[in-house]
Design an enzyme around this catalytic site. Sequence first.
Site, PDB file in Angstrom:
ATOM      1  N   GLU A  21       0.836  -1.211   0.000  1.00 58.44           N
ATOM      2  CA  GLU A  21       0.000   0.000   0.000  1.00 58.44           C
ATOM      3  C   GLU A  21       0.868   1.258   0.000  1.00 58.44           C
ATOM      4  O   GLU A  21       0.534   2.253  -0.655  1.00 58.44           O
ATOM      5  CB  GLU A  21      -0.937  -0.002   1.206  1.00 58.44           C
ATOM      6  CG  GLU A  21      -2.023  -1.060   1.149  1.00 58.44           C
ATOM      7  CD  GLU A  21      -2.892  -0.922  -0.097  1.00 58.44           C
ATOM      8  OE1 GLU A  21      -3.382   0.188  -0.369  1.00 58.44           O
ATOM      9  OE2 GLU A  21      -3.076  -1.927  -0.806  1.00 58.44           O
ATOM     10  N   TRP A  41       2.000   1.760  -3.547  1.00 60.97           N
ATOM     11  CA  TRP A  41       0.984   2.417  -4.387  1.00 60.97           C
ATOM     12  C   TRP A  41       1.096   3.934  -4.259  1.00 60.97           C
ATOM     13  O   TRP A  41       1.050   4.660  -5.261  1.00 60.97           O
ATOM     14  CB  TRP A  41      -0.415   1.974  -3.968  1.00 60.97           C
ATOM     15  CG  TRP A  41      -0.938   0.764  -4.659  1.00 60.97           C
ATOM     16  CD1 TRP A  41      -1.145  -0.469  -4.114  1.00 60.97           C
ATOM     17  CD2 TRP A  41      -1.350   0.660  -6.034  1.00 60.97           C
ATOM     18  NE1 TRP A  41      -1.656  -1.326  -5.061  1.00 60.97           N
ATOM     19  CE2 TRP A  41      -1.802  -0.663  -6.244  1.00 60.97           C
ATOM     20  CE3 TRP A  41      -1.381   1.561  -7.103  1.00 60.97           C
ATOM     21  CZ2 TRP A  41      -2.271  -1.100  -7.479  1.00 60.97           C
ATOM     22  CZ3 TRP A  41      -1.852   1.125  -8.329  1.00 60.97           C
ATOM     23  CH2 TRP A  41      -2.292  -0.185  -8.519  1.00 60.97           C
ATOM     24  N   TRP A  56     -18.720  11.307 -21.397  1.00 62.28           N
ATOM     25  CA  TRP A  56     -19.270  11.529 -20.064  1.00 62.28           C
ATOM     26  C   TRP A  56     -20.581  12.307 -20.177  1.00 62.28           C
ATOM     27  O   TRP A  56     -20.742  13.134 -21.068  1.00 62.28           O
ATOM     28  CB  TRP A  56     -18.287  12.330 -19.206  1.00 62.28           C
ATOM     29  CG  TRP A  56     -16.925  11.710 -19.090  1.00 62.28           C
ATOM     30  CD1 TRP A  56     -15.793  12.112 -19.734  1.00 62.28           C
ATOM     31  CD2 TRP A  56     -16.549  10.582 -18.295  1.00 62.28           C
ATOM     32  NE1 TRP A  56     -14.734  11.306 -19.399  1.00 62.28           N
ATOM     33  CE2 TRP A  56     -15.171  10.353 -18.510  1.00 62.28           C
ATOM     34  CE3 TRP A  56     -17.242   9.742 -17.422  1.00 62.28           C
ATOM     35  CZ2 TRP A  56     -14.466   9.339 -17.886  1.00 62.28           C
ATOM     36  CZ3 TRP A  56     -16.545   8.716 -16.793  1.00 62.28           C
ATOM     37  CH2 TRP A  56     -15.180   8.521 -17.026  1.00 62.28           C
ATOM     38  N   ASN A 106     -10.637   2.533   1.953  1.00 58.52           N
ATOM     39  CA  ASN A 106     -10.136   2.475   0.585  1.00 58.52           C
ATOM     40  C   ASN A 106     -10.985   1.577  -0.318  1.00 58.52           C
ATOM     41  O   ASN A 106     -11.188   1.886  -1.500  1.00 58.52           O
ATOM     42  CB  ASN A 106      -8.689   1.976   0.572  1.00 58.52           C
ATOM     43  CG  ASN A 106      -8.071   2.086  -0.806  1.00 58.52           C
ATOM     44  OD1 ASN A 106      -7.979   3.171  -1.362  1.00 58.52           O
ATOM     45  ND2 ASN A 106      -7.670   0.954  -1.387  1.00 58.52           N
ATOM     46  N   TRP A 156     -14.740  11.622 -13.940  1.00 57.39           N
ATOM     47  CA  TRP A 156     -13.968  11.327 -12.725  1.00 57.39           C
ATOM     48  C   TRP A 156     -13.438  12.586 -12.053  1.00 57.39           C
ATOM     49  O   TRP A 156     -13.238  12.614 -10.832  1.00 57.39           O
ATOM     50  CB  TRP A 156     -12.828  10.363 -13.028  1.00 57.39           C
ATOM     51  CG  TRP A 156     -11.741  10.878 -13.934  1.00 57.39           C
ATOM     52  CD1 TRP A 156     -11.632  10.675 -15.278  1.00 57.39           C
ATOM     53  CD2 TRP A 156     -10.598  11.672 -13.556  1.00 57.39           C
ATOM     54  NE1 TRP A 156     -10.502  11.289 -15.776  1.00 57.39           N
ATOM     55  CE2 TRP A 156      -9.850  11.913 -14.738  1.00 57.39           C
ATOM     56  CE3 TRP A 156     -10.138  12.199 -12.356  1.00 57.39           C
ATOM     57  CZ2 TRP A 156      -8.675  12.661 -14.737  1.00 57.39           C
ATOM     58  CZ3 TRP A 156      -8.971  12.947 -12.350  1.00 57.39           C
ATOM     59  CH2 TRP A 156      -8.244  13.175 -13.519  1.00 57.39           C
ATOM     60  N   TRP A 208      -8.578   7.735  -8.675  1.00 60.96           N
ATOM     61  CA  TRP A 208      -9.817   7.919  -9.428  1.00 60.96           C
ATOM     62  C   TRP A 208      -9.662   7.439 -10.871  1.00 60.96           C
ATOM     63  O   TRP A 208     -10.546   6.782 -11.422  1.00 60.96           O
ATOM     64  CB  TRP A 208     -10.230   9.399  -9.402  1.00 60.96           C
ATOM     65  CG  TRP A 208     -11.144   9.696  -8.259  1.00 60.96           C
ATOM     66  CD1 TRP A 208     -10.799  10.097  -7.001  1.00 60.96           C
ATOM     67  CD2 TRP A 208     -12.569   9.567  -8.258  1.00 60.96           C
ATOM     68  NE1 TRP A 208     -11.919  10.225  -6.217  1.00 60.96           N
ATOM     69  CE2 TRP A 208     -13.018   9.921  -6.969  1.00 60.96           C
ATOM     70  CE3 TRP A 208     -13.504   9.196  -9.220  1.00 60.96           C
ATOM     71  CZ2 TRP A 208     -14.378   9.900  -6.621  1.00 60.96           C
ATOM     72  CZ3 TRP A 208     -14.851   9.187  -8.876  1.00 60.96           C
ATOM     73  CH2 TRP A 208     -15.279   9.530  -7.594  1.00 60.96           C
TER      74      TRP A 208
END
Length: 473
Positions: free
Chosen positions: A279, A282, A310, A348, A366, A389
């Site tokens: 993590e 990331w 979108w 998360n 997004w 995102w």
Amino acid sequence: MSPSLLWFRRDLRVADHPALAMAAENGPVLAVFVLDPTLVSTSGRPRASALRDALLALDEAIGHRLCVVRGDPATEIPRLAEAIGAGTVVVSADHGPYGTRRDAAVERTLAEAGRGFVRVGSPYAVTPGRVLTANGTPYKVFTPFRRAWYEHGWPAPADTGSESAEWLDPAEIALPEHRPDTDRPLRDLLRSTLGTGDSPLEVCESAASAQWADFLEHGLPGYADDRDRPDLDATSRLGAQLKFGTIHPRTILADLAALGPTTGLGTGLAESRDAFASELAWREFYADVLHHYPSTAGGNVDVRWDRFPWVSGDHADEAFAAWRDGRTGYPIVDAGMRQLLAEGWMHNRLRMVVASFLTKDLRVHWRRGARHFMDHLVDGDLASNQHGWQWTAGTGTDAAPYFRVFNPVTQGKRFDPEGDYVRRWVPELRGIAGAAVHTPREGGHGDYPAPIVDHAEARREALALYDSVIRGA
């Protein structure tokens, strides 16, 4: 020996602070934080409150010697360096798009006066830009980055603390011109600039250390098994502390390594240690991507998705408002969104679920969701937020993510199996027992709304549109 200026930014601590060690080598140190209007104006209220409290704690840690000024750092930092006769300004490097431009401007102004600007360390275990492929190019996929990140390694924590420097008293500095801010009590200055509201989380060095120590002892052993469960308090919640640098990831990684060889830990703890380190990787991966591709703060990593249709107009606004307020009719989505508004934090797993729902069920861009998160998350970090995102929306770094659509019902039943999390945040559903709470009701349930979209139908439509973009690539 001459004084140095240590400019604090995302490193609001005194332990494990390489920039502090270097600043203290040449003489006394002036500790400075600049309330930069550009950054203050983009900080949501919860994050501004956390920053205020972290600064007050840092000030106390160094004997109330923190100099806080408001204004453009390109003006304020050279002014303060001149006032104390500092030959060098020392910082922890900033690799974000704005921070990079800001630091370059400060460095140019200092150089014109014959003063140095030295970057030492960063908010990351491995400074962005250091991990590259064999061809010398940046990584765009996480798994090979993580492998190279581990192989690169990181230094041991720096041995620093509040006693590492002779701190100059800002009250005794003769500034070139009258600066009203420096005459105000620090608490009043911070409250007038950052607000008076309570921070949803305690963000400061002492809290970070205690939080990490408690998790290391009690939370880490079960982390691999329970980390995806929002109904359990099974994560470290260190995101805000890492955001403000009240603890450094190098410190965390050193403590994980100190647990000993994997063969002696037992399967559960070894898996948990690897999962937690992953993590952190990331976080460092997303910082590295933003460093190499600063346009991805607002633009798609994969530019093919610039053509994605979108939704817009009143329909998009209404859909976004229902999502924002936790009124979509999908219990796990609504619980997550309500927790965000109440606590400035969200698990998360649910960040992925609600992001998928907004971008793929509702087909709202997004960027709107990312902005909402940054307005409310105490741990809102530009690199992690924007690229997290994009990963979910299908426009980002994953090799083939566009066809991944999270089912909010099955996600709820799998990761909140008894429905405890939903009932905690959606009181309208507290009368429904067990996992049945996750099933949306066509006509709603009392004051709770009916689903605003049919997930199966929305999924089919979204995948058809994603496929059309791929075919047209």
